[in-house]
Scaffold this motif. Structure first.
Motif, mmCIF file in Angstrom:
data_model
loop_
_atom_site.group_PDB
_atom_site.id
_atom_site.type_symbol
_atom_site.label_atom_id
_atom_site.label_comp_id
_atom_site.label_asym_id
_atom_site.label_seq_id
_atom_site.Cartn_x
_atom_site.Cartn_y
_atom_site.Cartn_z
ATOM 1 N N ASP A 22 21.877 -45.257 27.340
ATOM 2 C CA ASP A 22 22.026 -46.610 26.503
ATOM 3 C C ASP A 22 21.337 -46.800 25.624
ATOM 4 O O ASP A 22 20.343 -45.833 25.220
ATOM 5 C CB ASP A 22 21.997 -47.764 27.543
ATOM 6 N N GLY A 23 21.370 -47.884 24.927
ATOM 7 C CA GLY A 23 20.589 -48.005 23.529
ATOM 8 C C GLY A 23 19.067 -48.163 23.791
ATOM 9 O O GLY A 23 18.507 -47.931 22.843
ATOM 10 N N GLU A 45 24.583 -44.509 23.819
ATOM 11 C CA GLU A 45 24.816 -45.730 23.032
ATOM 12 C C GLU A 45 23.855 -45.816 21.831
ATOM 13 O O GLU A 45 22.776 -45.407 22.131
ATOM 14 C CB GLU A 45 24.822 -47.057 23.869
ATOM 15 N N HIS A 47 22.520 -48.130 18.380
ATOM 16 C CA HIS A 47 22.253 -49.635 17.991
ATOM 17 C C HIS A 47 23.202 -49.434 16.518
ATOM 18 O O HIS A 47 23.131 -48.230 15.804
ATOM 19 C CB HIS A 47 20.975 -49.875 17.642
ATOM 20 N N LYS A 145 30.721 -51.766 20.892
ATOM 21 C CA LYS A 145 29.581 -50.760 21.213
ATOM 22 C C LYS A 145 29.842 -49.452 20.237
ATOM 23 O O LYS A 145 30.974 -49.041 19.914
ATOM 24 C CB LYS A 145 30.124 -50.607 22.680
ATOM 25 N N CYS A 147 28.672 -45.365 20.048
ATOM 26 C CA CYS A 147 28.210 -44.228 20.898
ATOM 27 C C CYS A 147 28.283 -42.923 19.937
ATOM 28 O O CYS A 147 29.229 -42.684 19.132
ATOM 29 C CB CYS A 147 29.161 -44.010 22.035
ATOM 30 N N ARG A 164 33.150 -42.689 27.758
ATOM 31 C CA ARG A 164 32.262 -44.102 27.687
ATOM 32 C C ARG A 164 32.732 -44.903 28.978
ATOM 33 O O ARG A 164 31.849 -45.584 29.546
ATOM 34 C CB ARG A 164 32.681 -44.661 26.369
ATOM 35 N N MET A 168 29.766 -46.128 31.481
ATOM 36 C CA MET A 168 29.488 -47.506 31.988
ATOM 37 C C MET A 168 29.831 -48.084 33.216
ATOM 38 O O MET A 168 29.345 -49.003 33.758
ATOM 39 C CB MET A 168 30.364 -48.446 30.853
#
Length: 186
Positions: A22-23, A45, A47, A145, A147, A164, A168
């Motif tokens: 994730d971010g 992921e 930003h 989102k 990625c 994805r 998730m």
């Protein structure tokens, strides 16, 4: 530690198709390159302010007036980077594709998707990496989102969206099974 965890999982025989982050792993900019070098497929992921290149950033010749050492420290590119949001905002509506991925959970997999191959370069490496960018705009939410993935160059939009969705789904807490509750009154 993150890279060691993936390597140890492979060594003990755990089978997985790809690594998802994730971010929060933004503070480890080297991790994606290391996973790529190790032959691991990933989906990470990002930003929205992440810089990407739409064309291969070719190094420009260094200024001849600088000494060789100083010139080598000042690599420049002939291509300017752009942020993920800036690129996304410039895309026409016809570029987006509506897909429903997974078990129909509208907040997770159903939405408008956009993809493109982009180059990632840290300004120091001798070459840029050519990876997939995937953007999800949720249908019933306002969430966007972003990625990056090093999946095969031939990976389709649906392949990336399903990656994805799987990533998730595995990060969600397990739901308790639904069943009837029995009440005992005495």
């Amino acid at each position: 530690m993150a890279l060691e965890l993936v390597q140890q999982a492979r060594q003990i025989g755990l089978s997985f198709a790809f690594v998802a982050t994730d971010g929060a792993y933004r503070h480890l900019p080297w991790l994606l390159g290391e996973l790529d070098d190790a032959g691991e497929t990933f989906l990470a992921e990002m930003h929205p302010d992440r810089a990407v290149y739409l064309d291969d950033p070719v190094h420009a010749a260094a200024d001849e007036s600088l000494t060789r050492v100083r010139a080598s420290l000042r690599l420049r590119t002939t291509v300017a980077p752009t942020s993920l949001v800036a690129w996304m905002c410039a895309q026409p509506a016809r570029q987006w594709a509506r897909l429903s991925i997974g078990d129909g959970d509208t907040s997770r997999g159903r939405g408008d998707y956009l993809t493109r191959r982009v180059w990632i370069w840290d300004g120091k490496s001798p070459a840029a990496r050519h990876w997939h960018l995937l953007v999800l705009r949720e249908v019933y939410g306002k969430a966007l989102k972003f990625c990056l993935s090093n999946a095969a160059a031939t990976a389709s939009l649906r392949d990336l969206a399903e990656m994805r969705g799987l990533a998730m789904a595995s990060s969600r807490p397990a739901r308790p099974p639904r069943g009837r509750a029995a009440w005992a009154w005495s």
